[in-house]
Scaffold this motif. Sequence first.
Motif, mmCIF file in Angstrom:
data_model
loop_
_atom_site.group_PDB
_atom_site.id
_atom_site.type_symbol
_atom_site.label_atom_id
_atom_site.label_comp_id
_atom_site.label_asym_id
_atom_site.label_seq_id
_atom_site.Cartn_x
_atom_site.Cartn_y
_atom_site.Cartn_z
ATOM 1 N N LEU A 1 0.832 -1.208 0.000
ATOM 2 C CA LEU A 1 0.000 0.000 0.000
ATOM 3 C C LEU A 1 0.864 1.255 0.000
ATOM 4 O O LEU A 1 0.599 2.203 -0.726
ATOM 5 N N LEU A 2 1.901 1.255 0.829
ATOM 6 C CA LEU A 2 2.794 2.417 0.891
ATOM 7 C C LEU A 2 3.585 2.580 -0.403
ATOM 8 O O LEU A 2 3.815 3.697 -0.857
ATOM 9 N N ASN A 3 3.981 1.459 -0.998
ATOM 10 C CA ASN A 3 4.754 1.515 -2.241
ATOM 11 C C ASN A 3 3.938 2.032 -3.416
ATOM 12 O O ASN A 3 4.502 2.481 -4.412
ATOM 13 N N ASN A 4 2.618 1.980 -3.326
ATOM 14 C CA ASN A 4 1.756 2.456 -4.414
ATOM 15 C C ASN A 4 1.572 3.964 -4.411
ATOM 16 O O ASN A 4 1.008 4.525 -5.339
ATOM 17 N N GLU A 5 2.025 4.608 -3.364
ATOM 18 C CA GLU A 5 1.922 6.062 -3.294
ATOM 19 C C GLU A 5 2.904 6.701 -4.277
ATOM 20 O O GLU A 5 3.863 6.078 -4.708
ATOM 21 N N LYS A 6 2.696 7.962 -4.584
ATOM 22 C CA LYS A 6 3.556 8.661 -5.557
ATOM 23 C C LYS A 6 4.425 9.736 -4.923
ATOM 24 O O LYS A 6 5.426 10.130 -5.497
ATOM 25 N N LYS A 7 4.018 10.254 -3.756
ATOM 26 C CA LYS A 7 4.744 11.348 -3.116
ATOM 27 C C LYS A 7 5.145 10.946 -1.707
ATOM 28 O O LYS A 7 4.298 10.572 -0.894
ATOM 29 N N TYR A 8 6.447 11.062 -1.428
ATOM 30 C CA TYR A 8 6.979 10.744 -0.107
ATOM 31 C C TYR A 8 7.826 11.924 0.370
ATOM 32 O O TYR A 8 8.532 12.539 -0.423
ATOM 33 N N TYR A 9 7.752 12.179 1.667
ATOM 34 C CA TYR A 9 8.612 13.219 2.234
ATOM 35 C C TYR A 9 10.055 12.748 2.259
ATOM 36 O O TYR A 9 10.337 11.596 2.559
ATOM 37 N N LEU A 10 10.964 13.660 1.966
ATOM 38 C CA LEU A 10 12.385 13.357 2.072
ATOM 39 C C LEU A 10 12.743 13.033 3.522
ATOM 40 O O LEU A 10 13.507 12.120 3.801
ATOM 41 N N LEU A 11 12.178 13.782 4.456
ATOM 42 C CA LEU A 11 12.301 13.531 5.887
ATOM 43 C C LEU A 11 10.886 13.435 6.424
ATOM 44 O O LEU A 11 10.070 14.320 6.189
ATOM 45 N N SER A 12 10.583 12.387 7.128
ATOM 46 C CA SER A 12 9.221 12.188 7.608
ATOM 47 C C SER A 12 8.974 12.961 8.894
ATOM 48 O O SER A 12 9.476 12.607 9.955
ATOM 49 N N TYR A 13 8.206 14.018 8.762
ATOM 50 C CA TYR A 13 7.792 14.865 9.877
ATOM 51 C C TYR A 13 6.385 14.429 10.260
ATOM 52 O O TYR A 13 5.454 14.550 9.467
ATOM 53 N N LEU A 14 6.235 13.905 11.475
ATOM 54 C CA LEU A 14 4.990 13.262 11.866
ATOM 55 C C LEU A 14 3.918 14.204 12.403
ATOM 56 O O LEU A 14 2.758 13.831 12.454
ATOM 57 N N ASP A 15 4.275 15.400 12.796
ATOM 58 C CA ASP A 15 3.322 16.237 13.518
ATOM 59 C C ASP A 15 2.789 17.480 12.809
ATOM 60 O O ASP A 15 2.387 18.430 13.477
ATOM 61 N N PRO A 16 2.737 17.521 11.485
ATOM 62 C CA PRO A 16 2.072 18.691 10.914
ATOM 63 C C PRO A 16 0.549 18.496 10.916
ATOM 64 O O PRO A 16 -0.132 18.650 9.915
ATOM 65 N N VAL A 17 0.027 18.113 12.080
ATOM 66 C CA VAL A 17 -1.415 17.958 12.234
ATOM 67 C C VAL A 17 -2.037 19.340 12.303
ATOM 68 O O VAL A 17 -1.350 20.346 12.530
ATOM 69 N N LEU A 18 -3.331 19.417 12.106
ATOM 70 C CA LEU A 18 -4.018 20.702 12.021
ATOM 71 C C LEU A 18 -3.752 21.600 13.228
ATOM 72 O O LEU A 18 -3.560 22.805 13.077
ATOM 73 N N SER A 19 -3.707 21.020 14.421
ATOM 74 C CA SER A 19 -3.507 21.839 15.629
ATOM 75 C C SER A 19 -2.067 22.325 15.779
ATOM 76 O O SER A 19 -1.793 23.190 16.603
ATOM 77 N N ASN A 20 -1.140 21.799 14.994
ATOM 78 C CA ASN A 20 0.267 22.212 15.058
ATOM 79 C C ASN A 20 0.662 23.149 13.918
ATOM 80 O O ASN A 20 1.833 23.353 13.659
ATOM 81 N N ILE A 21 -0.335 23.699 13.237
ATOM 82 C CA ILE A 21 -0.071 24.680 12.186
ATOM 83 C C ILE A 21 -0.772 25.979 12.578
ATOM 84 O O ILE A 21 -1.995 26.025 12.689
ATOM 85 N N ILE A 22 0.023 27.007 12.814
ATOM 86 C CA ILE A 22 -0.508 28.326 13.172
ATOM 87 C C ILE A 22 -0.434 29.218 11.938
ATOM 88 O O ILE A 22 0.613 29.310 11.291
ATOM 89 N N ILE A 23 -1.548 29.846 11.620
ATOM 90 C CA ILE A 23 -1.606 30.724 10.457
ATOM 91 C C ILE A 23 -1.504 32.172 10.941
ATOM 92 O O ILE A 23 -2.268 32.604 11.812
ATOM 93 N N ARG A 24 -0.509 32.875 10.382
ATOM 94 C CA ARG A 24 -0.306 34.285 10.713
ATOM 95 C C ARG A 24 0.287 34.986 9.501
ATOM 96 O O ARG A 24 1.264 34.511 8.916
ATOM 97 N N ASP A 25 -0.305 36.082 9.116
ATOM 98 C CA ASP A 25 0.209 36.898 7.999
ATOM 99 C C ASP A 25 0.459 36.067 6.741
ATOM 100 O O ASP A 25 1.514 36.156 6.122
ATOM 101 N N ASN A 26 -0.505 35.243 6.369
ATOM 102 C CA ASN A 26 -0.418 34.387 5.181
ATOM 103 C C ASN A 26 0.745 33.401 5.228
ATOM 104 O O ASN A 26 1.211 32.933 4.190
ATOM 105 N N SER A 27 1.239 33.113 6.412
ATOM 106 C CA SER A 27 2.288 32.110 6.590
ATOM 107 C C SER A 27 1.766 31.002 7.484
ATOM 108 O O SER A 27 0.878 31.221 8.308
ATOM 109 N N TYR A 28 2.333 29.832 7.300
ATOM 110 C CA TYR A 28 1.986 28.655 8.091
ATOM 111 C C TYR A 28 3.191 28.328 8.977
ATOM 112 O O TYR A 28 4.257 27.983 8.471
ATOM 113 N N TYR A 29 3.011 28.444 10.275
ATOM 114 C CA TYR A 29 4.078 28.144 11.224
ATOM 115 C C TYR A 29 3.871 26.745 11.775
ATOM 116 O O TYR A 29 2.798 26.431 12.302
#
Length: 190
Positions: free
Chosen positions: A140-168
């Motif tokens: 299943l994982l091998n069938n995907e087309k896009k993989y992160y170069l480094l796997s960052y596990l926590d860009p969940v919705l609550s860990n993204i702060i939007i300010r001045d058109n930027s995503y922190y």
Amino acid sequence: MEVIYSIYNRHRLPEFQIETNIIEENGQKKVIKKAITKEAYPHIEDIYKNYFKLKDTIINKNVKLPEILKKKDNFISFEFIEGKNFDKILFEAFLNKNEDEYFKLLDEYYKVLSISFKIVDKLFIPLETENIFKSVNLDLLNNEKKYYLLSYLDPVLSNIIIRDNSYYLIDNEWTLEGNLPVSFIFFRGL
């Protein structure tokens, strides 16, 4: 110094037990991640090292990490980012029964995840993280087309702060060597 918020992760293994504090000092808010146990000192060091690894994979100028303010053996501090978290914005659209806005925000979230980081087209699972995937059908994982170069596990919705058109991206301590599919992180975030 005024403590605004504190959380203690004593439920983790000793090598990952940290406290996270948001404090205000001399009019400046900051986030401090501090080892609770001596065994957690290397985790603080990993947070520091992974910060720079993650920063090197960001290719979208509107995606940012809070600046590191100070680093010692047992703690690391970051600037506190004021703004709205993605989770709250999405939940407001849900509460307002604004279906168009809700799905527009989900598309925006997927877009941030899929165009903001260096991507590769092949799955790579290093030996040290192989046990995490032992019960996963790797086909299943091998069938995907896009993989992160480094796997960052926590860009969940609550860990993204939007300010001045930027995503922190906050709380960026959990990364894995190897490549996880973008879709895995998207569904984890949901």
